[in-house]
Design a protein around this motif. Sequence first.
Motif, PDB file in Angstrom:
ATOM      1  N   SER A 191       0.815  -1.202   0.000  1.00 31.09           N
ATOM      2  CA  SER A 191       0.000   0.000   0.000  1.00 31.09           C
ATOM      3  C   SER A 191       0.847   1.248   0.000  1.00 31.09           C
ATOM      4  O   SER A 191       0.351   2.338  -0.112  1.00 31.09           O
ATOM      5  N   ALA A 192       2.133   1.093   0.150  1.00 30.75           N
ATOM      6  CA  ALA A 192       2.983   2.256   0.267  1.00 30.75           C
ATOM      7  C   ALA A 192       3.753   2.525  -1.006  1.00 30.75           C
ATOM      8  O   ALA A 192       4.712   3.250  -1.031  1.00 30.75           O
ATOM      9  N   SER A 230       3.159   8.615  -2.369  1.00 28.15           N
ATOM     10  CA  SER A 230       1.796   8.530  -1.859  1.00 28.15           C
ATOM     11  C   SER A 230       1.766   8.861  -0.375  1.00 28.15           C
ATOM     12  O   SER A 230       2.779   8.778   0.328  1.00 28.15           O
ATOM     13  N   ALA A 279       0.315   7.081   1.792  1.00 30.23           N
ATOM     14  CA  ALA A 279       0.575   5.812   2.471  1.00 30.23           C
ATOM     15  C   ALA A 279       2.069   5.570   2.629  1.00 30.23           C
ATOM     16  O   ALA A 279       2.530   5.107   3.685  1.00 30.23           O
ATOM     17  N   GLN A 284       4.243   5.275   6.137  1.00 30.58           N
ATOM     18  CA  GLN A 284       5.118   4.154   6.485  1.00 30.58           C
ATOM     19  C   GLN A 284       6.532   4.631   6.797  1.00 30.58           C
ATOM     20  O   GLN A 284       7.195   4.097   7.685  1.00 30.58           O
ATOM     21  N   PRO A 313      -1.887   2.682   6.814  1.00 34.06           N
ATOM     22  CA  PRO A 313      -1.590   3.787   5.893  1.00 34.06           C
ATOM     23  C   PRO A 313      -2.702   3.959   4.860  1.00 34.06           C
ATOM     24  O   PRO A 313      -3.251   2.975   4.356  1.00 34.06           O
ATOM     25  N   VAL A 314      -3.016   5.205   4.552  1.00 32.69           N
ATOM     26  CA  VAL A 314      -4.075   5.495   3.591  1.00 32.69           C
ATOM     27  C   VAL A 314      -3.509   6.167   2.350  1.00 32.69           C
ATOM     28  O   VAL A 314      -2.560   6.948   2.429  1.00 32.69           O
ATOM     29  N   ASN A 315      -4.082   5.826   1.206  1.00 32.61           N
ATOM     30  CA  ASN A 315      -3.874   6.599  -0.018  1.00 32.61           C
ATOM     31  C   ASN A 315      -5.011   7.599  -0.111  1.00 32.61           C
ATOM     32  O   ASN A 315      -6.153   7.293   0.241  1.00 32.61           O
ATOM     33  N   GLU A 347     -10.087   8.754   1.502  1.00 35.48           N
ATOM     34  CA  GLU A 347      -8.919   8.120   2.098  1.00 35.48           C
ATOM     35  C   GLU A 347      -9.163   6.616   2.099  1.00 35.48           C
ATOM     36  O   GLU A 347     -10.118   6.143   2.715  1.00 35.48           O
ATOM     37  N   ALA A 392      -7.535   2.737   2.715  1.00 37.50           N
ATOM     38  CA  ALA A 392      -6.471   1.904   3.288  1.00 37.50           C
ATOM     39  C   ALA A 392      -6.602   0.507   2.687  1.00 37.50           C
ATOM     40  O   ALA A 392      -7.380  -0.312   3.175  1.00 37.50           O
ATOM     41  N   ASP A 419      -4.604  -1.916   2.823  1.00 35.32           N
ATOM     42  CA  ASP A 419      -4.202  -2.959   3.770  1.00 35.32           C
ATOM     43  C   ASP A 419      -5.357  -3.332   4.694  1.00 35.32           C
ATOM     44  O   ASP A 419      -5.468  -4.471   5.135  1.00 35.32           O
TER      45      ASP A 419
END
Length: 515
Positions: free
Chosen positions: A39-40, A88, A90, A94, A259-261, A321, A323, A325
């Motif tokens: 996700s990162a 990003s 995310a 991280q 973590p969110v995008n 937002e 996430a 993950d």
Amino acid sequence: MRDLLAAGPSRLLRSHARPVLGCSQNRSAALSIRPNSSSASASSSSTSATTLSASPESSRGSLVPGAPPPGRLSQVIKDSIRSTGPMSVARYMQFCLSHPTEGYYQKGDVFGKKGDFITSPEISQIFGESLNHGPSEFHAVLVAQLLTRAQLVAIWLLTRYIAAGNPPRVRLVELGPGRGTLMDDILRTLFTFPGIGSAIRSIHLVENSGKMRDIQGTKLAPRLEGRGVDLRWSDKIEDVSQTDDFTLLVAHEFFDAMPVNVFEKTPQGYREVLVSSSPTVSSVNPSGLHLALSQEPTPLSTVLPATSPRFARLPIGSRIELAQDSWRIMRKLGEIVGGGTNASARASATSVGESGGSFAVDGVEGAGGRGAGLVIDYGADRVFGSSFRAFRNHKIVDIFDEPGSSDLTANVDFTYLRESLDGLSAKALGPIPQSQFLLSLGLQPRLTKLLASATDDERRSQLQHGAKRLIDSLGMGSQYQVMGVVPASQGETEVYPFPVIESGSSTTTSTTRTQ
């Protein structure tokens, strides 16, 4: 203390540390566990971006006076941006939380009074200290919360064990167990019931920090002594195997740490909100980092917003937002509880890969997995667009102020969690407000018992005040949400205290769904 109570009644559990913003939430149990790197993924270096100001609701809080100057992690992040282009949100999260040497979780024990937040399970230690310093409103509030939430979570798990016919073998699983306090409280309650107490065979903690594992082991050892219970750890939920044991799983203040995008809907479709770097710095933003809107699609901006039809209906200018993950972890939780993937839907069960492509989600049909899960977090049954924020020393700070020195969090979209269970042999219950959950499971009788044992009128008043805030419809009572997960094969029409489940559906109508 009055200022804290007035500013953030919903955050008294962890709130002692984090003021509530907008729809509010809570820094979930500040987990040591971190999601994988998928996700990162950083955006392509060729992506152009337009500078944006961070949302005043989320990232631009009052800066803490005397904050340290930008450190090494800020330079590492800027070097990465210069090398590969804007990253990003995310990826930024991280870096800040999990960098091997400069990340927030690498800087010691971040739980408790000396950290940046207090998780609700840590309340017991704080109250113990208060016994030596006399009663206080804050400590009374906290003990009221300890003796309700943790014990009532255990009681709900017990009801699922009884409903399953008192299985002879039970496994307890917790995601992000912190110091192990919540699990210890759950065990203390369950061990008082001979049936389930003797059936507990193993405890599986999902935790990737060696330091926290040591703390958890030390915490749980006295509770488990002489009981023959196997205690084990895994770095990620994928390592929690399917088993014939009846599994009771808890994710308490966990998903807000994912973590969110961040994406914004434009006339050309969704574009990703990225973290970029300016060549110049200022006293207001010494790190030189800022949010920027990508002018071109990124791999994830074409895929993640398409994972739910809700997002297509949002108006131009909306931010979301996501996430990914959380989607993956919740789906695995459903597989553990429900026993795998429905054969009819296995082919369509996919997730998002690092490059934006899709891959099949593993499901083990008929693997014997069964049990029940409980997710407790702050958020709502909808998507959020500006909840991403940072906390340090119990105050909100700019998200770019001294990267690596603050806790980062975002609200939980419970609808997204529920959608992740589509196609599985598991179904979601709720979410329902914390107040409904606690009152239904006996908060009032428990409070009555506490009041009867209180030593004076002042303490009784404090306990009543604390319990009221715990279920306050304008604070913690509504801002904390509780979601249950049970096997779809149970065929029940109601799982107390959650409302009726639609027949043959993996989702519920317990709350009004919004975007």
